[in-house]
Design an enzyme around this catalytic site. Structure first.
Site, PDB file in Angstrom:
ATOM      1  N   ASN A 124      -2.008   7.369 -11.682  1.00  8.15           N
ATOM      2  CA  ASN A 124      -1.330   6.094 -11.856  1.00  8.15           C
ATOM      3  C   ASN A 124      -1.784   5.350 -13.114  1.00  8.15           C
ATOM      4  O   ASN A 124      -1.068   4.493 -13.636  1.00  8.15           O
ATOM      5  CB  ASN A 124      -1.561   5.201 -10.630  1.00  8.15           C
ATOM      6  CG  ASN A 124      -0.379   5.259  -9.685  1.00  8.15           C
ATOM      7  OD1 ASN A 124       0.723   4.893 -10.050  1.00  8.15           O
ATOM      8  ND2 ASN A 124      -0.609   5.739  -8.475  1.00  8.15           N
ATOM      9  N   ILE A 155       4.037   8.426   0.710  1.00 11.12           N
ATOM     10  CA  ILE A 155       5.168   8.483   1.651  1.00 11.12           C
ATOM     11  C   ILE A 155       5.908   9.812   1.577  1.00 11.12           C
ATOM     12  O   ILE A 155       6.460  10.259   2.574  1.00 11.12           O
ATOM     13  CB  ILE A 155       6.179   7.330   1.412  1.00 11.12           C
ATOM     14  CG1 ILE A 155       6.704   7.326  -0.024  1.00 11.12           C
ATOM     15  CG2 ILE A 155       5.579   5.990   1.773  1.00 11.12           C
ATOM     16  CD1 ILE A 155       7.931   6.442  -0.213  1.00 11.12           C
ATOM     17  N   CYS A 157      -3.132   0.174  -1.823  1.00  9.30           N
ATOM     18  CA  CYS A 157      -2.716   1.539  -2.130  1.00  9.30           C
ATOM     19  C   CYS A 157      -1.987   1.423  -3.462  1.00  9.30           C
ATOM     20  O   CYS A 157      -2.584   0.960  -4.425  1.00  9.30           O
ATOM     21  CB  CYS A 157      -1.833   2.104  -1.029  1.00  9.30           C
ATOM     22  SG  CYS A 157      -0.582   0.976  -0.390  1.00  9.30           S
ATOM     23  N   SER A 158      -0.731   1.779  -3.545  1.00 12.50           N
ATOM     24  CA  SER A 158      -0.012   1.550  -4.796  1.00 12.50           C
ATOM     25  C   SER A 158       0.630   0.173  -4.764  1.00 12.50           C
ATOM     26  O   SER A 158       0.200  -0.740  -5.435  1.00 12.50           O
ATOM     27  CB  SER A 158       1.034   2.641  -5.006  1.00 12.50           C
ATOM     28  OG  SER A 158       0.387   3.890  -5.150  1.00 12.50           O
ATOM     29  N   TRP A 209       2.211  -1.816   0.620  1.00 12.41           N
ATOM     30  CA  TRP A 209       3.028  -2.135   1.801  1.00 12.41           C
ATOM     31  C   TRP A 209       3.140  -0.964   2.777  1.00 12.41           C
ATOM     32  O   TRP A 209       3.786  -1.088   3.796  1.00 12.41           O
ATOM     33  CB  TRP A 209       4.404  -2.673   1.391  1.00 12.41           C
ATOM     34  CG  TRP A 209       5.141  -1.861   0.351  1.00 12.41           C
ATOM     35  CD1 TRP A 209       5.270  -0.515   0.312  1.00 12.41           C
ATOM     36  CD2 TRP A 209       5.866  -2.369  -0.775  1.00 12.41           C
ATOM     37  NE1 TRP A 209       6.018  -0.136  -0.756  1.00 12.41           N
ATOM     38  CE2 TRP A 209       6.410  -1.255  -1.453  1.00 12.41           C
ATOM     39  CE3 TRP A 209       6.115  -3.653  -1.263  1.00 12.41           C
ATOM     40  CZ2 TRP A 209       7.193  -1.390  -2.606  1.00 12.41           C
ATOM     41  CZ3 TRP A 209       6.894  -3.784  -2.405  1.00 12.41           C
ATOM     42  CH2 TRP A 209       7.420  -2.663  -3.078  1.00 12.41           C
ATOM     43  N   ASP A 210       2.594   0.178   2.443  1.00 13.18           N
ATOM     44  CA  ASP A 210       2.646   1.296   3.384  1.00 13.18           C
ATOM     45  C   ASP A 210       1.248   1.598   3.957  1.00 13.18           C
ATOM     46  O   ASP A 210       0.911   1.158   5.034  1.00 13.18           O
ATOM     47  CB  ASP A 210       3.222   2.539   2.708  1.00 13.18           C
ATOM     48  CG  ASP A 210       4.687   2.343   2.356  1.00 13.18           C
ATOM     49  OD1 ASP A 210       5.432   1.910   3.257  1.00 13.18           O
ATOM     50  OD2 ASP A 210       5.082   2.603   1.213  1.00 13.18           O
TER      51      ASP A 210
END
EC number: 3.1.3.95
Lengths: 582, 495
Positions: free
Chosen positions: A209, A235, A297-298, A301-302
């Protein structure tokens, strides 16, 4: 007409429809549902099959929110009942319960108009010493503006779980405001000077990233942080893992070896363990080291939602109650912008956005209920029912991808909230073995040795009746608990009647004895004493029968049907029309 | 031989015991002829009391003068003893090794065990074949008891009394025995009262490569089917293995000679047919299948007593060689080829069915675990020897105590009784889909994780059930009282 079995499937539950090659008996149609139901139809005429296929394809993929079931679902409530339903879960109330605002944490109005972060809620809690410029500065340095905010505050330890998205650090970028905000979070914890920053991604992903100007915190730039990767996959990996698992489950004549090697190579349980391990890391940081934790995380929201909510659930027994679990989902999932509509594929959209992130959270909770059978007020049926409704689009809670979007859709005016309906039906969802005596901060310390992770048959095969135990201990104990309450009441009634009777008799005897002496050996009394022991509520007969071996039977369907009865958006295919072969 | 010769060091102080989920304890280690005992001499309790026969393998390690012995047990428990002094440690290790692998059965603990409980019912006489046969004789007259094996001469691994078709005399049985592996001629295993169909078992027929036949064998098997009825001969081996067996003199039935029978090497669909089942010797997989079939078909075998009778009939009397099969277990590296967890596999299958029908069994998981333990190491004589003939010669009935004498007492029964039991007269068809089968945690994870929360939940469940019974009784009592009072009222008011 009751003897005709009907199978009802919500259009929104349809994941995929497949038309197989024509056979002598007709045209096979396979429907795979998001609640893991697989239905095989054989339609006698190919043309009909084709028509049904096309209709289902169209009906199951809606282009607009307004076409979803929730906008036409009408449980016959008036506006004030509907509003009360929406007010049942009040997050301001929840933060108060946690003990904020307080001398270290305050409510920030920075995002009141969604100006800093569109995907966050309006009301956010931040360290009292973090000024608005700091917050604004930090939000510019975080992916999608999701700056560090409070997710859970542990009153006893004065430590916090905070959440955010990845920093836009690239290879070397810094942001003083962001560094300040993290320091403010550390300082808001008087018991410990250092805090953990948990990046829930695998290290390689985080490094990759950086090339895109994102990345992770450099320990050298932030004072007093301890940085940690926990390695939960993204995901896309999760989506394909579930897909592999479902392929294994759907195999005809599956052998034990193929099942276990398929389960293993799907990696599903490994992912569940990774989420669980991360949550345990959070709980330990707070319980053992008194340290606050910032999770990202990124986009935050997950995996962040999974880990923050699960960590809070380990720490705080309130979240293990029926109501508390609803609050937890509203807080860490709905309000913090887990993209339910995209992850569940509510609308016809990008299939790459679909991922079973929330399902994994439910599965982690299920694993905990297996290890701690008395610590949860709710039972497995509750988890399954919630899962049913993240896909059903029958209620407004899970529509949209963030609070701002939900407000624009006017969900509170146009749709109903799921929670009051579940609460009304609470009886079905209560764990009969729950022991509420446990302390508020009784922390769960699950064992995560690999042998504790097992296939959740009741989720992934919830409609394959033949695979389940034919007698359900949970149901029997649930009903017995219920019966015990009735019996207690009956005993009370009987005792008061007996007392009343006795008193009357004393009065009666006193007055009557003067007139007629009573014969002690009255024959009527004798016969009446021989009356048969009455059978009480027939709990044992009805509960303990072997449940039907009809494969179409489904233990949990009763809960699902409860909501979907005689609604226009439900397909009803009777035996006369198409034969069910599942 | 004296045990004293084997015990080089009977006692060592300052030994530290490590077990999973318990804090380490320091105490005195004592070796007796049959036990390894560790006591911290506090509150007069022993922390460890382990039968040598339960020990499957030991490893030793040394760090300086401190020796460590790791003991791996047949019940899958692993414990560690830290023993100060290299010589003591070596002595203890070699003593344990010798004592846990005694050759002579008569030196085993059951021959020395003196029960401390009152025997209510002598388990050696709890399940007599004659009594068991009475359960069938009311329903059919097609079968009889045969004493042809009274002296164990016809079949050394059969009991003295067996059930055979009435129309076949003892002379014919003797001939059939010569045609079947180990002399194991077909005998009745189970009679299904609802339709008169039966399950029989035997050893493989000795057809050899040239297709040897036996008139009496064909007559016996054909005699068990009425006209128009069908039977299946289930060979538990694959066709390939069965064919190979012919080269060694074994083999399988030619369907042509058994016209009403079909031979198969896999499971069958539900259908009202009789069954003859065998593998090679008919003492292992054959017994797993016949006994599991009875669990599914017959409600009695799902009760505690009925299950004990099943173990007695289909395993002990039927000649499952417990002594050989359970001599060693999974940890032992020098296993003999006759060691095999056949009985454990059967218990696991029962547990799987119990999981699927948690209310249809009178016993709970503890009962199955208890049987597993005693099959491998026990103070009772029940599982000693390989068949009835050996047990007779060992005079087990006179010299040892039966496991059933101990289990069938109220205090023990209460531990193994399933509180959810509600007699279920139906046939219980289990699911065998891989998703329905689970790891038997009570056996395989028993020593790997704490079961505290599960045990507490179980207790809570028992409490709810007990409370329900109490409340029901109380309501009945009050209703009666009220009715009584009301009639009194009625009497008083009627005149």
């Amino acid at each position: 007409m009751e003897h005709i079995r009907t199978t009802k499937i919500l259009h929104h539950h349809i994941g995929s429809v497949e038309k197989l090659a024509l056979t002598t008996s007709g045209c096979p149609l396979v429907i795979q549902c998001k609640n893991f139901r697989i239905v095989h139809f054989i339609v006698p005429r190919e043309r009909d099959c084709h028509d049904i296929y096309n209709s289902l394809l169209q009906l199951s993929k809606q282009a607009k929110y307004e076409d979803l079931y929730a906008f036409s679902y009408n449980p016959k409530q008036n506006d004030s009942e509907r509003l009360r339903g929406w007010q049942l879960i009040d997050l301001a109330e929840e933060y108060k319960r946690m003990g904020v605002p307080n001398s270290n944490w305050q409510l920030s109005d920075a995002n009141r108009e969604y100006k800093i972060c569109e995907t966050y809620p309006r009301e956010l809690y931040v360290p009292r010493i973090a000024s608005k410029p700091i917050i604004v500065g930090s939000s510019k340095f975080r992916s999608k503006g999701r700056f560090p905010v409070l997710s859970y505050y542990h009153q006893n330890k004065e430590a916090a779980i905070c959440r955010c998205s990845q920093p836009l650090s690239g290879f070397s970028a810094r942001c003083l405001e962001d560094e300040h905000l993290l320091q403010a979070i550390s300082k808001a914890n008087p018991a410990n000077r250092y805090m953990y920053v948990v990046d829930t991604r695998p290290k390689l992903n985080a490094i990759a990233n950086r090339a895109a100007g994102k990345g992770y915190e450099n320990e050298d730039n932030y004072s007093n942080i301890r940085f940690q990767f926990v390695g939960i996959e993204n995901i896309h990996v999760m989506r394909s893992s579930l897909q592999k698992l479902l392929e294994v489950n759907g195999t005809k004549g599956l052998s034990v070896n193929d099942f276990y090697s398929g389960l293993e190579s799907s990696g599903w349980l490994r992912h569940i363990k990774a989420v669980m391990d991360a949550a345990i890391f959070l709980a330990k940081a707070i319980m053992v080291e008194n340290a606050s934790v910032l999770v990202h995380c990124s986009d935050g929201w997950d995996r962040t939602s999974q880990v923050c909510s699960l960590g809070s659930l380990l720490l705080d027994s309130y979240y293990r109650t029926v109501k508390g679990f609803m609050v937890l989902i509203e807080k860490d999932w709905i309000s913090f912008g887990h993209k339910f509509s995209e992850r569940c594929g509510h609308l016809d959209g990008d299939p790459k956005e679909v991922s079973p992130v929330f399902t994994q959270f439910l599965e982690c909770v299920w694993h905990l209920t297996e290890q701690f059978p008395q610590d949860f007020e709710f039972n497995e049926a509750f988890l399954l029912q919630i899962h049913e409704h993240i896909h059903s689009c029958q209620f407004g809670n899970f529509l949209g991808n963030c609070q701002k979007e939900r407000e624009e859709l006017k969900l509170k005016e146009k749709t109903y909230s799921l929670w009051p309906f579940l609460l009304d039906d609470q009886k079905k969802y209560l764990n009969p073995l729950y022991s509420s005596s446990s302390q508020k901060f009784a922390v769960l310390e699950p064992n995560t040795a690999s042998f504790n992770f097992k296939f959740w048959r009741n989720m992934y095969h919830q409609f394959d009746r033949t695979l389940h135990p034919r007698e359900s201990v949970c149901n029997i104990i649930m009903n017995m608990n219920e019966q015990n309450k009735q019996l207690e009441k009956e005993i009370e009634d009987l005792e008061s009647k007996i007392n009343k009777c006795k008193n009357e008799q004393i009065d009666g005897v006193l007055t009557k004895e003067l007139l007629h002496p009573v014969h002690p050996e009255s024959p009527i009394i004798k016969t009446s004493l021989c009356f048969k022991e009455q059978t009480l509520l027939p709990v044992n007969d009805t509960l303990r029968t072997i449940e039907g071996s009809n494969p179409a039977d489904n233990r949990y369907s009763e809960y699902a049907e409860e909501f979907s009865k005689s609604e226009p958006a439900v397909v009803s295919l009777e035996y006369g029309v198409a034969r069910m072969t599942c | 031989m004296e045990f004293a010769e084997l015990i080089k060091t009977p006692r060592v102080d300052n030994v530290v015991l490590h077990r999973p989920f318990y804090p380490a304890v320091e105490g005195t280690l004592c070796l007796t002829g049959h036990h390894l005992i560790l006591s911290s001499r506090q509150d007069n309790t022993e922390e460890l009391w382990l039968l040598h026969s339960n020990i499957d393998a030991i490893d030793k390690r040394f760090v300086g003068p401190l020796g460590t012995i790791i003991i791996k047990c047949k019940d899958f428990r692993i414990i560690q003893l830290d023993i100060p002094g290299m010589e003591e440690c070596l002595n203890i290790a070699s003593s344990i090794e010798a004592l846990s692998t005694l050759d002579s059965i008569t030196l085993m603990y059951p021959f020395f065990y003196r029960p401390m409980f009152e025997v209510i019912e002598d388990g050696w006489h709890s399940f007599l074949p004659e009594q068991e046969f009475e359960l069938y004789s009311s329903a059919t007259s097609d079968w009889r008891l045969s004493y042809v094996n009274k002296e164990f001469a016809v079949c050394p691994s059969y009991p003295p009394i067996v059930i055979v078709p009435k129309s076949i005399d003892d002379e014919a049985l003797r001939k059939v025995a010569t045609f079947r592996h180990g002399g194991r001629f077909p005998v009745l295993s189970y009679y299904h009262k609802k339709n008169g169909m039966v399950i029989m078992r035997s050893g493989q027929p000795l057809t050899g490569t040239n297709g040897r036949r036996c008139k009496e064998d064909e007559k016996l098997i054909n005699a068990t089917l009425r006209a128009g009825k069908r039977g299946y001969i289930i060979d538990t081996r694959s066709l390939n293995v069965a064919q190979q067996a012919r080269a060694k003199g074994g083999g399988f039935e030619q369907e042509a000679h058994y016209p009403q029978w079909r031979r198969i090497h896999k499971s069958i669909e539900r259908e009202g047919a009789s069954i003859l089942i065998h593998g090679t010797e008919g003492t292992d997989s054959t017994l797993q299948v016949t006994s599991l079939a009875q669990i599914i078909l017959e409600p009695r075998s799902r009760t505690i007593r009925g299950f004990e009778a099943l173990i007695e009939r289909e395993w002990l009397q039927a000649g499952h060689p417990f002594q050989q099969r359970c001599a060693q277990s999974a940890y032992c590296s020098s296993k003999q080829k006759w060691e095999s967890p056949v009985f454990l596999l059967f218990l696991d299958c029962v547990w799987q069915i119990l999981r699927q029908f948690p209310c249809s069994f009178e016993f709970n998981e503890n009962f199955l675990i208890m049987l597993f333990e005693h099959a491998y190491a026990s103070q009772f004589g029940t599982f000693l020897g390989n068949n009835e003939s050996e047990r007779c010669k060992l005079k087990l009935q006179q010299k040892t105590m039966s496991l059933w004498s101990w289990v069938n007492r109220p205090s023990e029964l209460s531990k193994v009784t399933n509180p959810l039991f509600e007699a279920n007269s139906l046939v219980i068809w289990p699911s065998v889909a891989p998703q329905s089968l689970q790891l038997w945690e009570g056996i395989f994870l028993r020593w790997n994780r704490s079961s505290k929360y599960l045990d507490e939940a179980y207790e809570e469940m028992v409490n709810i059930i007990e409370y329900n019974k109490e409340l029901q009784a109380k309501v009945n009592l009050l209703r009666r009282q009220l009715a009584e009072l009301e009639t009194k009222d009625g009497v008083q008011e009627s005149p």
